[in-house]
Design an enzyme around this catalytic site. Structure first.
Site, PDB file in Angstrom:
ATOM      1  N   GLY A  48      40.211  52.442  41.451  1.00  0.00           N
ATOM      2  CA  GLY A  48      40.851  51.135  41.373  1.00  0.00           C
ATOM      3  C   GLY A  48      41.968  50.853  42.343  1.00  0.00           C
ATOM      4  O   GLY A  48      42.428  49.710  42.453  1.00  0.00           O
ATOM      5  N   GLU A  69      38.557  58.637  40.639  1.00  0.00           N
ATOM      6  CA  GLU A  69      37.271  58.072  41.082  1.00  0.00           C
ATOM      7  C   GLU A  69      37.475  56.957  42.101  1.00  0.00           C
ATOM      8  O   GLU A  69      37.118  55.804  41.858  1.00  0.00           O
ATOM      9  CB  GLU A  69      36.514  57.480  39.871  1.00  0.00           C
ATOM     10  CG  GLU A  69      36.264  58.427  38.730  1.00  0.00           C
ATOM     11  CD  GLU A  69      35.706  57.710  37.483  1.00  0.00           C
ATOM     12  OE1 GLU A  69      35.661  56.458  37.443  1.00  0.00           O
ATOM     13  OE2 GLU A  69      35.312  58.414  36.540  1.00  0.00           O
ATOM     14  N   PRO A  70      38.060  57.245  43.245  1.00  0.00           N
ATOM     15  CA  PRO A  70      38.324  56.164  44.202  1.00  0.00           C
ATOM     16  C   PRO A  70      37.080  55.746  44.979  1.00  0.00           C
ATOM     17  O   PRO A  70      36.251  56.580  45.337  1.00  0.00           O
ATOM     18  CB  PRO A  70      39.331  56.798  45.161  1.00  0.00           C
ATOM     19  CG  PRO A  70      39.032  58.255  45.120  1.00  0.00           C
ATOM     20  CD  PRO A  70      38.469  58.562  43.760  1.00  0.00           C
ATOM     21  N   GLY A  71      36.962  54.469  45.224  1.00  0.00           N
ATOM     22  CA  GLY A  71      35.875  53.964  46.058  1.00  0.00           C
ATOM     23  C   GLY A  71      36.482  53.237  47.244  1.00  0.00           C
ATOM     24  O   GLY A  71      36.629  53.756  48.343  1.00  0.00           O
ATOM     25  N   ARG A  72      36.931  51.994  46.955  1.00  0.00           N
ATOM     26  CA  ARG A  72      37.473  51.120  47.996  1.00  0.00           C
ATOM     27  C   ARG A  72      38.584  51.773  48.821  1.00  0.00           C
ATOM     28  O   ARG A  72      38.610  51.630  50.039  1.00  0.00           O
ATOM     29  CB  ARG A  72      38.030  49.865  47.304  1.00  0.00           C
ATOM     30  CG  ARG A  72      38.443  48.790  48.256  1.00  0.00           C
ATOM     31  CD  ARG A  72      39.177  47.644  47.531  1.00  0.00           C
ATOM     32  NE  ARG A  72      38.689  47.331  46.226  1.00  0.00           N
ATOM     33  CZ  ARG A  72      37.914  46.280  45.926  1.00  0.00           C
ATOM     34  NH1 ARG A  72      37.531  45.451  46.862  1.00  0.00           N
ATOM     35  NH2 ARG A  72      37.530  46.064  44.678  1.00  0.00           N
ATOM     36  N   ARG A 111      31.193  39.356  49.208  1.00  0.00           N
ATOM     37  CA  ARG A 111      32.507  39.260  48.575  1.00  0.00           C
ATOM     38  C   ARG A 111      33.184  37.889  48.734  1.00  0.00           C
ATOM     39  O   ARG A 111      33.752  37.377  47.773  1.00  0.00           O
ATOM     40  CB  ARG A 111      33.439  40.378  49.073  1.00  0.00           C
ATOM     41  CG  ARG A 111      32.873  41.782  48.866  1.00  0.00           C
ATOM     42  CD  ARG A 111      33.901  42.875  49.080  1.00  0.00           C
ATOM     43  NE  ARG A 111      34.896  42.887  48.046  1.00  0.00           N
ATOM     44  CZ  ARG A 111      36.121  42.405  48.167  1.00  0.00           C
ATOM     45  NH1 ARG A 111      36.504  41.916  49.320  1.00  0.00           N
ATOM     46  NH2 ARG A 111      36.943  42.424  47.160  1.00  0.00           N
ATOM     47  N   CYS A 139      20.661  29.207  53.007  1.00  0.00           N
ATOM     48  CA  CYS A 139      20.639  27.825  52.522  1.00  0.00           C
ATOM     49  C   CYS A 139      21.414  27.660  51.227  1.00  0.00           C
ATOM     50  O   CYS A 139      20.833  27.386  50.173  1.00  0.00           O
ATOM     51  CB  CYS A 139      19.193  27.383  52.342  1.00  0.00           C
ATOM     52  SG  CYS A 139      18.295  27.583  53.866  1.00  0.00           S
ATOM     53  N   GLU A 140      22.693  27.903  51.288  1.00  0.00           N
ATOM     54  CA  GLU A 140      23.576  27.709  50.141  1.00  0.00           C
ATOM     55  C   GLU A 140      24.937  27.307  50.672  1.00  0.00           C
ATOM     56  O   GLU A 140      25.433  27.914  51.639  1.00  0.00           O
ATOM     57  CB  GLU A 140      23.774  29.021  49.367  1.00  0.00           C
ATOM     58  CG  GLU A 140      22.525  29.598  48.789  1.00  0.00           C
ATOM     59  CD  GLU A 140      22.663  29.942  47.310  1.00  0.00           C
ATOM     60  OE1 GLU A 140      23.634  29.496  46.666  1.00  0.00           O
ATOM     61  OE2 GLU A 140      21.779  30.644  46.836  1.00  0.00           O
ATOM     62  N   TYR A 154      31.876  47.883  49.109  1.00  0.00           N
ATOM     63  CA  TYR A 154      31.186  46.774  48.452  1.00  0.00           C
ATOM     64  C   TYR A 154      30.690  45.746  49.475  1.00  0.00           C
ATOM     65  O   TYR A 154      30.679  44.550  49.221  1.00  0.00           O
ATOM     66  CB  TYR A 154      32.092  46.111  47.400  1.00  0.00           C
ATOM     67  CG  TYR A 154      32.665  47.125  46.425  1.00  0.00           C
ATOM     68  CD1 TYR A 154      31.839  47.726  45.476  1.00  0.00           C
ATOM     69  CD2 TYR A 154      34.007  47.521  46.469  1.00  0.00           C
ATOM     70  CE1 TYR A 154      32.345  48.691  44.594  1.00  0.00           C
ATOM     71  CE2 TYR A 154      34.516  48.482  45.597  1.00  0.00           C
ATOM     72  CZ  TYR A 154      33.680  49.052  44.665  1.00  0.00           C
ATOM     73  OH  TYR A 154      34.172  49.999  43.814  1.00  0.00           O
TER      74      TYR A 154
HETATM   75  N1  LLP Z   1      35.150  54.134  38.499  1.00  0.00           N
HETATM   76  C1  LLP Z   1      34.562  53.180  37.770  1.00  0.00           C
HETATM   77  C2  LLP Z   1      34.154  53.488  36.406  1.00  0.00           C
HETATM   78  C3  LLP Z   1      34.337  51.903  38.311  1.00  0.00           C
HETATM   79  O1  LLP Z   1      33.760  50.968  37.572  1.00  0.00           O
HETATM   80  C4  LLP Z   1      34.738  51.627  39.640  1.00  0.00           C
HETATM   81  C5  LLP Z   1      34.493  50.301  40.244  1.00  0.00           C
HETATM   82  C6  LLP Z   1      35.335  52.661  40.382  1.00  0.00           C
HETATM   83  C7  LLP Z   1      35.537  53.895  39.775  1.00  0.00           C
HETATM   84  C8  LLP Z   1      35.780  52.484  41.801  1.00  0.00           C
HETATM   85  O2  LLP Z   1      36.753  51.507  41.909  1.00  0.00           O
HETATM   86  P1  LLP Z   1      37.518  51.285  43.313  1.00  0.00           P
HETATM   87  O3  LLP Z   1      38.324  52.522  43.589  1.00  0.00           O
HETATM   88  O4  LLP Z   1      36.504  51.059  44.355  1.00  0.00           O
HETATM   89  O5  LLP Z   1      38.355  50.106  43.040  1.00  0.00           O
HETATM   90  N2  LLP Z   1      32.361  44.606  43.816  1.00  0.00           N
HETATM   91  C9  LLP Z   1      33.778  44.484  43.587  1.00  0.00           C
HETATM   92  C10 LLP Z   1      34.368  45.751  43.023  1.00  0.00           C
HETATM   93  C11 LLP Z   1      33.721  46.232  41.744  1.00  0.00           C
HETATM   94  C12 LLP Z   1      34.295  47.527  41.255  1.00  0.00           C
HETATM   95  C13 LLP Z   1      33.509  48.071  40.136  1.00  0.00           C
HETATM   96  N3  LLP Z   1      33.942  49.346  39.632  1.00  0.00           N
HETATM   97  C14 LLP Z   1      34.450  44.052  44.890  1.00  0.00           C
HETATM   98  O6  LLP Z   1      33.768  43.866  45.895  1.00  0.00           O
HETATM   99  O7  LLP Z   1      35.664  43.871  44.906  1.00  0.00           O
END
Ligand code: LLP
Length: 419
Positions: A239, A273-276, A312, A343-344, A372
């Site tokens: 997050g 659990e980092p993604g972004r 996004r 076409c949107e 994402y």
């Molecule tokens: N763990 C869980 C259980 C999650 O649901 C998520 C993201 C993450 C970790 C990773 O979160 P991050 O570190 O990336 O913030 N599509 C949206 C974001 C959806 C996130 C969903 N869950 C966007 O483009 O902003």
């Protein structure tokens, strides 16, 4: 801008010109900097400073095998939310004992697949899910490792579509339900309690919601201990936000050390659990201006990437900076909509953005698109998905070929004589 910088007026990813990549692979394409991935991963590592931990990259943010393999080599585990993501994680060589399985809707088939592959643990989100997992574990004759995802009911102060830790959201068990769930799991011989988990949302740019959620989690862990339930892992979720514009989110190292300070007297291993925050600013989407046009006072750049490539802006009204790949004199700056070919009306990458005068053929780089971006892309309007490249070892590598028209119809079957 990290590893995306202008050199002699041309935008580079590390030491490779985006113009050069465009000439070779065409547009649109995603370009990732492996140096950025390494830096961000290592920043998380540094924050843990000797504490037991696993950094589980949230595959949903970017599931390209090259990204996963790069992070896997650095020691990352994975946070998965589907059988498909598990397949990718294993393919990329991520260690099974570093894989955690999140998500509210795991199917029986997916649970079996994950159990067979001995992942570290399932983050359970409902009583029914727990019951199904226990039944499957019994059928397979192996204990399922579990954590429960609790919903701490804190406001992450982010976009409502990406808040997950509020009571009104579908995620996790409430604090009260969680205690009951742990009791039930403790009595179930096919479940083995490993930890506790929470994730409150995404693109969080302040520390306070994280600290708030952690304190609630800690309280719950203490209550559990009184009931004789001990755990070895505390998963604080993902997050952490990134700068798309002028935001100044905490650095990964500072974020983790702040939590570790709160956890000074705890001896569990920590999972994050980092993604972004790992891959968001590692990537850009490069697109070409097809046409320019003006309707009255409004100027449009129609580009060859659309909402199917980067959803996004359309979905969340998200801001992504857009830079010309070749710097131009700031003359003729005016408010411009940068729109795709779909076409949107909602097909835009940016609206009312001050942009210099460009002509057709100019390349634009949509910044902060590594998370994402491709992962949420689709074939809408029968558009083949973009190519992906990664800069690594001083040159660029195509890490996913651009889809072809043939790819679009592969798997489709016309019944009989064609109705
Ligand atoms: N763990 C869980 C259980 C999650 O649901 C998520 C993201 C993450 C970790 C990773 O979160 P991050 O570190 O990336 O913030 N599509 C949206 C974001 C959806 C996130 C969903 N869950 C966007 O483009 O902003």
């Amino acid at each position: 801008m990290g590893h995306f910088k202008y050199k002699n007026g041309v935008l580079f990813c590390e030491n490779v010109s985006l113009e050069e990549i465009a000439h070779t692979v065409g547009t649109p394409f995603y370009c990732y900097s492996s140096a950025h991935l390494r830096e961000r991963f290592n920043a998380y590592e540094a924050g843990f400073a000797g504490r037991k931990h696993i950094i589980c990259f949230a595959i949903k943010a970017n599931s390209n095998l090259a990204i996963l393999s790069c992070l896997g080599h650095l020691g990352a585990g994975a946070d998965i939310v589907s059988g498909g993501e598990l397949f990718r994680a294993l393919r990329a060589g991520i260690k099974r004992e570093k894989i955690v399985y999140s998500g509210v809707g795991k199917t029986a088939e997916e649970m079996e697949y994950a159990l067979e592959n001995d992942i570290a643990m399932f983050n359970i989100e409902s009583m029914e899910e727990m019951a199904l997992l226990s039944k499957i574990a019994e059928n397979m004759g192996r204990k399922a490792p579990v954590s429960f995802r609790v919903n701490p009911d804190v406001d992450p102060k982010t976009h409502p579509y990406i808040s997950t830790g509020l009571k009104k959201n579908k995620f996790g068990l409430s604090m009260d339900q969680a205690l009951a769930a742990y009791k039930r799991a403790a009595a179930d011989k096919w479940l083995s309690i490993k930890g506790i988990d929470c994730h409150i949302g995404s693109q969080i740019i302040e520390m306070s919601p994280f600290i708030d959620a952690f304190r609630r989690l800690r309280k719950l862990i203490k209550e559990m201990a009184k009931m004789g339930i001990s755990i070895s892992y505390v998963d604080i979720g993902g997050g952490l936000g990134i700068a798309y514009r002028e935001e100044s989110p905490p650095e990964p190292g500072d974020y983790i050390s702040a939590i570790m300070e709160e956890a000074a007297d705890m001896d569990q291993a920590f999972i994050v659990e980092p993604g972004r925050s790992i891959c968001g600013n590692a990537g850009v989407l490069v697109t070409k201006v097809l046409f320019t046009k003006e309707n009255g006072s409004k100027r449009f750049y129609i580009v060859d990437a659309g909402m199917n490539d980067l959803g996004r802006p359309s979905l969340y009204n998200a801001y992504h900076e857009i830079r010309p790949v070749r710097k131009v004199e700031k003359e003729g700056v005016s408010e411009t909509d940068i729109v795709g070919p779909i076409c949107e009306t909602g097909d835009f990458l940016a609206r009312s953005r001050p942009m210099p005068r460009l002509t057709s053929g100019s390349l634009l780089s949509v910044m902060s698109a590594g998370a994402y971006g491709f992962a949420m892309s689709s074939n809408y309007n029968s558009r083949p998905r973009a190519a992906e490249v990664m800069v690594y070892g001083g040159r660029f590598h195509v890490v996913r070929n651009r889809e072809s028209w043939r790819d679009l119809v592969a798997g489709e079957i016309v019944p009989g004589e064609g109705c």
